[in-house]
Structure formats: structure tokens, C-alpha cells
Design a protein around this motif. Structure first.
Motif, short mmCIF file in Angstrom:
data_model
loop_
_atom_site.label_atom_id
_atom_site.label_comp_id
_atom_site.label_asym_id
_atom_site.label_seq_id
_atom_site.Cartn_x
_atom_site.Cartn_y
_atom_site.Cartn_z
N GLU A 121 0.86 -1.19 0.00
CA GLU A 121 0.00 0.00 0.00
C GLU A 121 0.90 1.24 0.00
OE1 GLU A 121 -3.18 -0.24 -0.19
OE2 GLU A 121 -3.94 1.71 0.35
N GLU A 122 0.65 2.17 -0.94
CA GLU A 122 1.51 3.34 -1.04
C GLU A 122 0.82 4.58 -0.48
OE1 GLU A 122 2.92 3.73 -5.03
OE2 GLU A 122 4.13 1.90 -4.90
N THR A 123 1.56 5.34 0.30
CA THR A 123 1.01 6.54 0.92
C THR A 123 2.01 7.68 0.74
OG1 THR A 123 0.10 5.09 2.63
CG2 THR A 123 0.03 7.44 3.07
N ASP A 124 1.51 8.81 0.29
CA ASP A 124 2.38 9.98 0.16
C ASP A 124 2.70 10.53 1.54
OD1 ASP A 124 2.48 9.91 -2.60
OD2 ASP A 124 0.59 10.99 -2.78
N VAL A 140 11.60 16.27 2.72
CA VAL A 140 11.71 15.52 1.47
C VAL A 140 10.43 14.71 1.25
CG1 VAL A 140 13.05 13.77 0.22
CG2 VAL A 140 14.18 15.29 1.87
N PRO A 141 9.76 14.90 0.09
CA PRO A 141 8.57 14.08 -0.17
C PRO A 141 8.97 12.62 -0.42
CG PRO A 141 8.80 15.85 -1.79
CD PRO A 141 10.05 15.83 -1.01
N VAL A 142 8.26 11.72 0.21
CA VAL A 142 8.57 10.29 0.05
C VAL A 142 7.28 9.50 -0.15
CG1 VAL A 142 10.68 10.29 1.45
CG2 VAL A 142 8.48 9.91 2.56
N VAL A 143 7.44 8.28 -0.62
CA VAL A 143 6.29 7.38 -0.73
C VAL A 143 6.50 6.25 0.26
CG1 VAL A 143 4.98 5.84 -2.23
CG2 VAL A 143 5.94 7.96 -3.16
N GLY A 173 3.57 -4.48 6.09
CA GLY A 173 2.85 -5.38 7.00
C GLY A 173 3.28 -5.23 8.44
N GLY A 174 2.39 -5.53 9.34
CA GLY A 174 2.70 -5.50 10.77
C GLY A 174 3.06 -4.12 11.29
N GLY A 175 2.53 -3.08 10.68
CA GLY A 175 2.81 -1.71 11.13
C GLY A 175 4.15 -1.18 10.66
N SER A 176 4.75 -1.82 9.68
CA SER A 176 6.06 -1.38 9.17
C SER A 176 5.94 -0.80 7.76
CB SER A 176 7.04 -2.55 9.13
OG SER A 176 7.12 -3.15 10.38
N PHE A 177 6.93 0.00 7.41
CA PHE A 177 6.94 0.62 6.09
C PHE A 177 8.34 0.52 5.49
CE2 PHE A 177 3.87 2.90 8.68
CZ PHE A 177 2.74 2.92 7.88
N LYS A 178 8.40 0.64 4.16
CA LYS A 178 9.68 0.73 3.46
C LYS A 178 9.68 2.01 2.64
CE LYS A 178 9.32 -3.29 1.44
NZ LYS A 178 9.52 -4.47 0.58
N ILE A 179 10.84 2.63 2.57
CA ILE A 179 10.99 3.81 1.72
C ILE A 179 12.30 3.65 0.97
CG2 ILE A 179 11.07 6.33 1.63
CD1 ILE A 179 10.19 6.27 4.59
N THR A 200 27.46 -0.43 -3.47
CA THR A 200 27.29 -0.33 -4.93
C THR A 200 25.95 0.29 -5.34
OG1 THR A 200 26.51 -2.59 -4.85
CG2 THR A 200 28.81 -2.27 -5.48
N ASP A 201 25.05 0.44 -4.40
CA ASP A 201 23.71 0.94 -4.74
C ASP A 201 23.66 2.47 -4.74
OD1 ASP A 201 22.84 -1.58 -4.98
OD2 ASP A 201 21.64 -1.62 -3.13
N SER A 202 22.84 2.99 -5.64
CA SER A 202 22.66 4.45 -5.65
C SER A 202 21.44 4.85 -4.80
CB SER A 202 22.51 4.95 -7.08
OG SER A 202 21.52 4.21 -7.73
N PHE A 203 20.72 3.86 -4.31
CA PHE A 203 19.58 4.13 -3.45
C PHE A 203 19.78 3.45 -2.09
CE2 PHE A 203 17.84 4.73 -7.67
CZ PHE A 203 17.04 5.84 -7.51
N LYS A 204 19.11 3.96 -1.10
CA LYS A 204 19.13 3.27 0.20
C LYS A 204 17.71 2.94 0.61
CE LYS A 204 19.94 7.66 2.54
NZ LYS A 204 20.93 8.37 3.35
N GLU A 205 17.59 1.86 1.32
CA GLU A 205 16.28 1.42 1.77
C GLU A 205 16.10 1.75 3.25
OE1 GLU A 205 14.87 -2.82 2.02
OE2 GLU A 205 13.85 -2.15 0.20
N ILE A 206 14.99 2.39 3.53
CA ILE A 206 14.73 2.80 4.92
C ILE A 206 13.54 2.01 5.45
CG2 ILE A 206 13.95 4.74 6.33
CD1 ILE A 206 15.45 6.41 4.03
#
Lengths: 87, 229
Positions: free
Chosen positions: B145-148, B156-159, B164-170, B205-211
Motif C-alpha cells: 500500500e503506497e502513501t504519500d 523531502v517528499p517520500v512514498v 505489513g505489521g505496522g512497518s513501512f519501506k521507503i 554499490t547501490d545508488s539508493f538506500k532502503e529505509i
């Protein structure tokens, strides 16, 4: 027959009141233990009807839990025929 | 030991017959259950109400009820709009998809897309299905599920993507500064707290990071919510 009836009650109560990480293994165990436990498919539908995001019937509608139940029943059927226990 | 030379009955095809039964149940079930969603939930909701009553002490309920009423009146004054108080009938982990069932439905001006708030005012999800006297709420943390939202540090605007379980990824470019404990706010004018950064994973090596972020709300203990029409 009594085993089946008891399993209906236990599964129904667990679906209504227990966390999914308890009732899903209970259904899987019942599918393995009870021969040809087709009722697991119905319970799968019940879970998706109660807690699922959409149950509107369409060509693409798939109830994840009932589909998984079907696969487990078929797998249990095949494996039970192949297995032999020598006690 | 006697040998048994009886031929197996190959005409019955018991396995095929069983497979046909399973397929028939699967197809018929999909058709039948799609029509009986509302009635099934209506039949079962009294049991959930009894469970809520039995497993929450009466005193605690009364105290919380009084607090919620005060809060509700305050909110209605502040926002100048109607909100409806709803009792949560079923919540995670009972529901496997981060979905909440509340005892309010079409009779109380609840629509698909109505915003669901905590009694404290923070949004937690949206109504996605309205039945007779119940409604289903999809929490923002529902998988995929995506939320602005807005990362409070540097705005910084993020999506927010539900995990699941009250967690999110950005996913963010690696140059954007983020630290553990940073707050993620809703993108609406209220700027309510949606999540807090818990972990940051980045590979060389990644240009993005996962939060990874966690909702400040304990979704496993939800008891009352407010729903805006």
C-alpha cells in the motif's frame, strides 16, 4: 467423524479469535492429519471473506488461503499414498 | 504369508475424483462466498463484540470511553466537521493483511475512502469496503500500500510503502540525509506523524538506500478509531 467435528469447532474458533500465525498452522495440521480434509478450502474462503481485501467475484478473483489449502490437500493426498510407516 | 494377486480397481480413479471434488469446491466457493461477505461478517461480529467485552476489563473500558468522548468533542470543535467513533472488532494479527474491521457502516455516513484516525488524531488508514453495519479499513502499513508522506528532516517528499505489521519501506537516493528516529509525516495540511525511521540499509554499490520505518501506533492493540465521512 468425531475428529472432523472437533476440528471444525477448533478451527472456527481459532479463525475468529486467534492470530493468523496460529490458525494457519492449525488448518495445515488438520489437512495433514485428517484424510481428504476438503473443508480446509471452505475455511480458506472464510478467512478471505472475513479479513481479505476483496472478495468480489471475477475471473481474476483468487482466494489465496483456499488456493493454498487446495495445494496442501493434493500434496497430502499424494504423499500419504507414498508413505509407509513400519512400527 | 499369503500373496495377494487381486487386481487394483483402476476404473474408479479415486484420485481424479477427489481432484474434481476439490476443483468444484474451489470454483463454487469463490462464487458463493463473494455474495455472502456482508452477511457472514454480520453474523460473526457479535462474537467479536463479546470477545472485546470479556477480554477488556470493564473499568479500563469506562475510563477509556470517557477519555475518548472528551477527545472526540475536542476534535469535532477543532476541525469543525463530523467524525464517527467506531469500535474495532478485528485487528492484526487476527487479520493477516493489516486490515481492521470496525462496527460502523453505511448507516453512519461512512464511505469508501473515508479517512480513519486514531482518537489522538493521527491518520492510520482508509475505509475500503463498507458493509451494512461494519466497514473494513486498510491500514497504511498493508503490504504494497503506497502513501504519500514527507520526511521531516529537510522536508523531502517520500512514498511510504506498507510492509505489513505496522512497518513501512521507503527507497531514497543515497545522498538524502536520514537518521534513525527521523519522523515521517503525512503529506496533508495536518502533517500528522505516520512513522519513525527504525533502520537504514545501504550497500556500497547501490545508488539508493532502503529505509525501514515503524508506525508509532501499536496496531495490535487498536480498540477505537475515528472515521471522517
Amino acid at each position: 467423524m468425531i475428529k472432523r467435528a472437533i476440528s471444525y469447532v477448533v478451527i472456527l474458533i481459532s479463525i475468529l479469535f486467534l492470530p493468523y500465525w496460529l490458525y494457519v498452522p492449525i488448518i495445515v495440521a488438520a489437512t495433514v492429519i485428517i484424510p481428504f480434509f476438503w473443508e480446509a478450502i471452505i475455511f480458506g474462503f472464510l478467512i478471505d471473506v472475513l479479513y481479505g481485501s476483496s472478495t468480489k467475484f471475477s475471473v481474476f478473483f483468487v482466494s489465496v488461503h483456499s488456493l493454498a489449502a487446495t495445494i496442501i490437500i493434493i500434496a497430502a493426498m499424494i504423499f500419504k499414498e507414498k508413505l509407509r510407516f513400519h512400527v | 504369508m499369503k500373496a495377494n494377486y487381486l487386481l487394483k480397481n483402476r476404473h474408479g480413479h479415486p484420485r481424479l475424483r477427489r481432484l474434481a471434488i476439490l476443483l468444484a469446491i474451489l470454483i463454487c466457493g469463490a462464487f458463493v462466498f463473494s455474495f455472502f461477505e456482508g452477511p457472514v461478517i454480520s453474523v460473526i461480529s457479535p462474537f467479536w463484540k463479546v470477545e472485546n467485552f470479556l477480554f477488556n476489563s470493564r473499568k479500563a473500558l469506562l475510563e477509556e470511553n470517557a477519555m475518548l468522548k472528551e477527545r472526540l468533542i475536542e476534535l469535532e470543535r477543532q476541525k469543525g466537521r463530523d467524525t464517527s467513533l467506531a469500535t474495532v472488532l478485528a485487528r492484526p494479527p487476527q487479520t493477516p493483511y493489516d486490515i481492521v474491521i470496525v462496527d460502523i457502516g453505511s448507516h453512519a455516513s461512512v464511505y469508501v475512502g473515508s479517512k480513519v484516525l486514531l482518537p489522538e488524531g493521527e491518520p492510520i488508514g482508509l475505509v475500503f469496503e463498507v458493509l451494512g453495519k461494519q466497514a473494513k479499513v486498510k491500514l497504511f502499513s498493508t503490504v504494497e500500500e503506497e502513501t504519500d508522506a514527507v520526511l521531516e528532516r529537510h522536508s523531502v517528499p517520500v512514498v511510504l510503502v506498507g510492509a505489513g505489521g505496522g512497518s513501512f519501506k521507503i527507497t531514497l537516493p543515497r545522498d538524502v540525509a536520514v537518521e534513525k528516529g527521523d519522523r515521517i509525516l503525512s503529506a496533508d495540511e495536518g502533517s500528522h506523524l505516520l512513522a519513525v525511521v527504525e533502520d537504514i540499509s545501504i550497500r556500497a554499490t547501490d545508488s539508493f538506500k532502503e529505509i525501514l520505518a515503524k508506525s508509532p501506533v501499536n496496531i495490535f492493540a487498536l480498540r477505537f478509531v475515528l472515521i471522517t465521512p
